[in-house]
Design a protein around this motif. Structure first.
Motif, short mmCIF file in Angstrom:
data_model
loop_
_atom_site.label_atom_id
_atom_site.label_comp_id
_atom_site.label_asym_id
_atom_site.label_seq_id
_atom_site.Cartn_x
_atom_site.Cartn_y
_atom_site.Cartn_z
N PRO A 9 0.84 -1.21 0.00
CA PRO A 9 0.00 0.00 0.00
C PRO A 9 0.86 1.25 0.00
N PRO A 10 0.29 2.37 -0.38
CA PRO A 10 1.07 3.62 -0.35
C PRO A 10 1.59 3.89 1.05
N ARG A 11 2.66 4.64 1.15
CA ARG A 11 3.30 4.87 2.45
C ARG A 11 2.39 5.57 3.45
N GLY A 12 1.52 6.42 3.00
CA GLY A 12 0.65 7.18 3.90
C GLY A 12 -0.60 6.43 4.32
N ALA A 13 -0.84 5.24 3.78
CA ALA A 13 -2.07 4.51 4.07
C ALA A 13 -2.14 4.09 5.54
N GLY A 14 -1.05 3.62 6.09
CA GLY A 14 -1.04 3.20 7.50
C GLY A 14 -1.26 4.38 8.43
N LYS A 15 -0.61 5.49 8.13
CA LYS A 15 -0.76 6.70 8.94
C LYS A 15 -2.20 7.20 8.88
N PHE A 16 -2.80 7.17 7.70
CA PHE A 16 -4.19 7.59 7.54
C PHE A 16 -5.12 6.69 8.33
N ALA A 17 -4.87 5.39 8.31
CA ALA A 17 -5.72 4.44 9.05
C ALA A 17 -5.66 4.71 10.55
N VAL A 18 -4.48 5.00 11.06
CA VAL A 18 -4.34 5.31 12.49
C VAL A 18 -5.07 6.60 12.84
N ILE A 19 -4.94 7.61 12.01
CA ILE A 19 -5.61 8.90 12.27
C ILE A 19 -7.12 8.72 12.19
N ALA A 20 -7.61 7.99 11.20
CA ALA A 20 -9.05 7.76 11.06
C ALA A 20 -9.60 6.99 12.26
N ALA A 21 -8.88 5.98 12.71
CA ALA A 21 -9.30 5.21 13.88
C ALA A 21 -9.32 6.08 15.14
N ALA A 22 -8.34 6.98 15.27
CA ALA A 22 -8.30 7.88 16.42
C ALA A 22 -9.49 8.84 16.41
N ILE A 23 -9.82 9.35 15.24
CA ILE A 23 -10.96 10.28 15.12
C ILE A 23 -12.26 9.57 15.46
N VAL A 24 -12.46 8.37 14.94
CA VAL A 24 -13.67 7.61 15.23
C VAL A 24 -13.74 7.30 16.73
N GLY A 25 -12.62 6.92 17.32
CA GLY A 25 -12.58 6.66 18.76
C GLY A 25 -12.94 7.89 19.58
N MET A 26 -12.43 9.04 19.19
CA MET A 26 -12.74 10.28 19.91
C MET A 26 -14.22 10.62 19.80
N ILE A 27 -14.81 10.40 18.64
CA ILE A 27 -16.24 10.67 18.46
C ILE A 27 -17.06 9.78 19.38
#
Length: 71
Positions: A9-27
């Motif tokens: 996968p592209p290099r930023g895909a893992g970082k994006f997944a972590v950020i998206a999971a953090a945002i969903v968790g915060m919500i």
């Protein structure tokens, strides 16, 4: 032609997944805390004897109580 090997996968895909999971968790956390605070406030009001206008009986048959008097 495909050689059968998966491309990484592209290099930023893992970082994006972590950020998206953090945002969903915060919500989820903010929603949970907010609902608990609202429930605590409602419980305090009910214990104090305050009744929301929408919950007040309006006719003699509502909850077996007398109708609410308009102010």
């Amino acid at each position: 032609m495909s050689t059968g090997q998966a491309t990484p996968p592209p290099r930023g895909a893992g970082k994006f997944a972590v950020i998206a999971a953090a945002i969903v968790g915060m919500i989820i956390i903010v929603t949970f805390v907010g609902m608990n605070m609202q429930h605590a406030q409602t419980a305090r009001e009910q214990e104090a004897g305050q009744v929301k206008p929408g919950d007040a009986p309006m006719t003699e048959k509502d909850l077996g109580k007398l109708p609410a008097k308009p102010n």
